[in-house]
Design a protein around this motif. Structure first.
Motif, PDB file in Angstrom:
ATOM      1  N   ARG A   1      33.286  -2.259 -22.834  1.00 17.03           N
ATOM      2  CA  ARG A   1      32.104  -2.187 -21.954  1.00 17.03           C
ATOM      3  C   ARG A   1      32.548  -2.299 -20.492  1.00 17.03           C
ATOM      4  O   ARG A   1      32.073  -1.562 -19.637  1.00 17.03           O
ATOM      5  N   ILE A   2      33.499  -3.206 -20.241  1.00 18.39           N
ATOM      6  CA  ILE A   2      34.016  -3.350 -18.871  1.00 18.39           C
ATOM      7  C   ILE A   2      34.567  -2.004 -18.394  1.00 18.39           C
ATOM      8  O   ILE A   2      34.252  -1.533 -17.294  1.00 18.39           O
ATOM      9  N   ALA A   3      35.356  -1.361 -19.258  1.00 17.21           N
ATOM     10  CA  ALA A   3      35.948  -0.062 -18.878  1.00 17.21           C
ATOM     11  C   ALA A   3      34.844   0.955 -18.583  1.00 17.21           C
ATOM     12  O   ALA A   3      34.930   1.717 -17.612  1.00 17.21           O
ATOM     13  N   THR A   4      33.803   0.956 -19.415  1.00 18.55           N
ATOM     14  CA  THR A   4      32.702   1.905 -19.196  1.00 18.55           C
ATOM     15  C   THR A   4      32.023   1.637 -17.854  1.00 18.55           C
ATOM     16  O   THR A   4      31.752   2.572 -17.088  1.00 18.55           O
ATOM     17  N   PHE A   5      31.749   0.354 -17.570  1.00 16.39           N
ATOM     18  CA  PHE A   5      31.080   0.022 -16.298  1.00 16.39           C
ATOM     19  C   PHE A   5      31.937   0.436 -15.105  1.00 16.39           C
ATOM     20  O   PHE A   5      31.419   0.865 -14.077  1.00 16.39           O
ATOM     21  N   VAL A   6      33.255   0.295 -15.248  1.00 19.49           N
ATOM     22  CA  VAL A   6      34.137   0.712 -14.150  1.00 19.49           C
ATOM     23  C   VAL A   6      34.021   2.228 -13.974  1.00 19.49           C
ATOM     24  O   VAL A   6      33.887   2.728 -12.855  1.00 19.49           O
ATOM     25  N   CYS A   7      34.039   2.956 -15.103  1.00 18.80           N
ATOM     26  CA  CYS A   7      33.981   4.418 -15.019  1.00 18.80           C
ATOM     27  C   CYS A   7      32.665   4.891 -14.422  1.00 18.80           C
ATOM     28  O   CYS A   7      32.616   5.908 -13.735  1.00 18.80           O
ATOM     29  N   THR A   8      31.576   4.169 -14.731  1.00 21.18           N
ATOM     30  CA  THR A   8      30.264   4.628 -14.253  1.00 21.18           C
ATOM     31  C   THR A   8      29.862   3.925 -12.957  1.00 21.18           C
ATOM     32  O   THR A   8      28.732   4.046 -12.509  1.00 21.18           O
ATOM     33  N   ASN A   9      30.799   3.143 -12.433  1.00 20.69           N
ATOM     34  CA  ASN A   9      30.618   2.465 -11.151  1.00 20.69           C
ATOM     35  C   ASN A   9      29.441   1.468 -11.158  1.00 20.69           C
ATOM     36  O   ASN A   9      28.774   1.286 -10.156  1.00 20.69           O
TER      37      ASN A   9
ATOM     38  N   ALA B   1      27.317  -5.077 -13.367  1.00 21.56           N
ATOM     39  CA  ALA B   1      27.425  -5.242 -14.822  1.00 21.56           C
ATOM     40  C   ALA B   1      28.875  -5.554 -15.201  1.00 21.56           C
ATOM     41  O   ALA B   1      29.148  -6.428 -16.044  1.00 21.56           O
ATOM     42  N   TYR B   2      29.801  -4.898 -14.553  1.00 24.41           N
ATOM     43  CA  TYR B   2      31.214  -5.124 -14.832  1.00 24.41           C
ATOM     44  C   TYR B   2      31.610  -6.567 -14.518  1.00 24.41           C
ATOM     45  O   TYR B   2      32.260  -7.249 -15.303  1.00 24.41           O
ATOM     46  N   GLU B   3      31.139  -7.051 -13.371  1.00 27.66           N
ATOM     47  CA  GLU B   3      31.511  -8.413 -12.969  1.00 27.66           C
ATOM     48  C   GLU B   3      30.903  -9.454 -13.910  1.00 27.66           C
ATOM     49  O   GLU B   3      31.551 -10.430 -14.285  1.00 27.66           O
ATOM     50  N   ARG B   4      29.661  -9.197 -14.332  1.00 28.67           N
ATOM     51  CA  ARG B   4      28.997 -10.120 -15.269  1.00 28.67           C
ATOM     52  C   ARG B   4      29.788 -10.186 -16.584  1.00 28.67           C
ATOM     53  O   ARG B   4      30.058 -11.250 -17.121  1.00 28.67           O
TER      54      ARG B   4
END
Ligand code: ADP
Ligand code: ASP
Ligand code: MG
Length: 503
Positions: free
Chosen positions: A56-64, A68-71
């Motif tokens: 999920r972290i990787a996805t949030f990074v890809c979708t900017n 959400a990534y930090e959470r």
């Protein structure tokens, strides 16, 4: 000094929190100290749900989606720091572990920055650029952190109870370069790679044997590997069982034990069927069939590296270590009807028809070659005649299989039917009992569940049903072929009984 080696693999739920990690450490220590046991080499999964979090972290990074990534990253850190508090009692050991975790999270953030950069550059340079190809590899590197973190926790907990143990930080398994998707549309997925047995053997012996010689228990990461060129890879989701047997084969181990959250291989998934029974023995062929048709307890590839060398696999419960579990080996159980029922869901039936005679040997080969080109392995081959061939593939692959077949097979008629599931009744004595197949079909008929098509082998029968009917089908097959459900009869006391004070 023990000369023989065994692999103990602990799954995600077994290392799901600090207390559980302490139990795992105790199991390792007991094995280490028991003279009759071979020397333990430990392979661990990520803590339960951690690989999902990383993806999920990787996805949030890809979708900017930076918030959400930090959470997600914060929750991930908290989970590991909480586990560290419970897994290690001694202050000194715990502080060392906390520092190791801090460093690991810094390295993870470095890998996340690499992914962000690859995504940014590929957005500018286009999806066919070199950077676009690096995106899936950068995602794999992030997914690998779950196992990298859990080896630290398990090794620290084992050291805390006085065992000589060390985390193996280098990747043990050497893999080929994964086949990368042309685009990185599916951000949450990292491609799986295949182990290279000879390279892995050399690498495993170079990294692990020196630890064994010093009687230090190696705690190695499951699921992950690296290519000869140095890219971090993963073996595919739920691949830790497979990595345990790959490492076991590389070290010429005498046994691989898969420690999990159930007593062993059961007659059905206990989450779906209430009165399952433990199978104390299974043959390689039965276990392979079971995992292929959906029994998550063993990854379908687990037996590949070890079955041809007759190395047994034991499946045991981390939470009830006194039980001996299931032994999977060349012999298996006494042959009798169905041993187990499984269900594999979300399938599609592909039917290819032709008015020409279809029996020509090259036709079937062509169909399966095209399916393979679309990346689909037939889950089951169901029926064929002079004019048709039908087989089942995963639903996600169906559209591309149909498109390729329609494009390449000229005037053949190609159809697909989604929303199906395969219920497999498996047992080496299944076909010896002439009533087995009849009982299976009758079980479904009694529940008014239509059988859409079927496949059979010497190890049992596979019934294709509507996906929506699949759990009911599984329960009725289990009830009629394996373990009847005895209904609870509720007695209503009669006036007469009440008067006599019977109830
Ligand atoms: P781990 O995290 O240890 O790898 P998994 O979740 O991958 O564990 O596999 C264990 C789960 O497999 C069990 O909790 C159980 O629900 C499921 N399962 C499915 N079919 C079977 C079966 N026939 N026997 C035992 N477990 C099964
Ligand atoms: N952690 C990996 C996954 O969740 C591998 C495994 O647990 O088997 O897919
Ligand atoms: Mg598993």
């Amino acid at each position: 000094m023990k000369s023989q080696v065994q692999v103990l693999k602990f799954g995600g739920t077994s290392v799901g929190n600090g207390e559980r990690i302490r139990r795992v450490a105790q199991i390792i220590a007991r094995t280490y100290h028991e003279p009759a046991e071979a020397f333990p080499v430990v392979v661990v999964s990520a803590m339960a749900k951690v690989t999902d979090q990383l993806l999920r972290i990787a996805t949030f990074v890809c979708t900017n989606e930076l918030e959400a990534y930090e959470r997600e990253l914060k929750a991930l850190k908290q989970k590991h720091f909480d586990a560290a508090e419970k897994a290690v009692n001694a202050d000194e050991g715990r502080n060392i572990l906390l520092k190791q975790l801090e460093d690991a999270f810094s390295s993870l953030e470095h890998d996340i920055a690499n992914l962000r950069q690859a995504v940014e550059t590929s957005t500018v340079q286009g999806i066919h650029s070199e950077e676009a190809c690096i995106v899936p590899l950068a995602i794999a590197a992030i997914a690998a952190w779950g196992e990298r973190l859990s080896i630290m926790l398990v090794a620290a907990s084992a050291s805390d109870i006085g065992l000589l143990a060390a985390p193996v930080r280098e990747e043990v398994i050497i893999t080929d370069h994964p086949i990368l998707p042309v685009t990185h549309q599916s951000y949450g997925v990292a491609p799986g790679a295949d182990p290279l047995p000879e390279e892995t053997r050399k690498n495993a012996q170079a990294i692990i044997s020196p630890l064994i010689e010093q009687q230090i228990v190696p705690i190695a990461a499951g699921f992950i590997g690296r290519t000869p060129a140095g890219f971090v890879t993963i073996l595919g989701r739920n691949g830790s069982d497979y990595s345990a047997s790959v490492i076991g084969a590389a070290l010429d181990c005498v046994e691989v034990t898969i420690y999990t959250d159930v007593d062993g291989v059961l007659t059905a998934d206990p989450r779906l069927v209430m009165n399952t029974r433990l199978l104390t023995e299974l043959s390689y062929a039965e276990a392979a069939r079971l995992s292929w048709f959906g029994a998550k307890v063993l990854h379908p590839r687990t037996l590949i590296p070890i079955a041809h060398r007759n190395i047994p696999v034991r499946v045991r419960n981390t939470f009830r270590p006194a039980l001996r579990g299931t032994i999977v080996g060349p012999e298996g159980r006494q042959k009798s009807g169905a041993a187990a029922i499984t269900v594999r869901r979300h399938l599609s039936l592909i039917t290819v028809e032709s008015t020409d005679l279809f029996g020509a040997p090259e036709s079937a080969g062509q169909v399966f070659a095209l399916a393979a080109r679309a990346g689909a392995a037939p889950v089951a081959i169901c029926s064929s005649s002079g004019h048709h061939l039908s087989f089942v593939v995963e639903e996600g692959a169906a559209a591309s299989v149909v498109a390729l077949l329609q494009h390449d097979m000229g005037d053949w008629r190609v159809r697909s039917r989604n929303g199906l599931a395969a219920c497999a009744c498996i047992g080496s004595g299944f076909t010896a009992d002439p009533m087995s197949a009849a009982r299976a079909i009758t079980a479904l008929a009694r529940e008014r569940i239509p059988v859409i098509t079927q496949g059979a082998s010497e190890l049992g029968i596979t019934l294709i049903v509507e996906d929506a009917d699949s759990e009911r089908a599984l329960r009725s097959l289990h009830r009629d072929l394996i373990a009847p459900v005895i209904p609870l009869v509720r007695h209503t006391a009669t006036v007469h009984e009440k008067k006599r004070g019977v109830l």
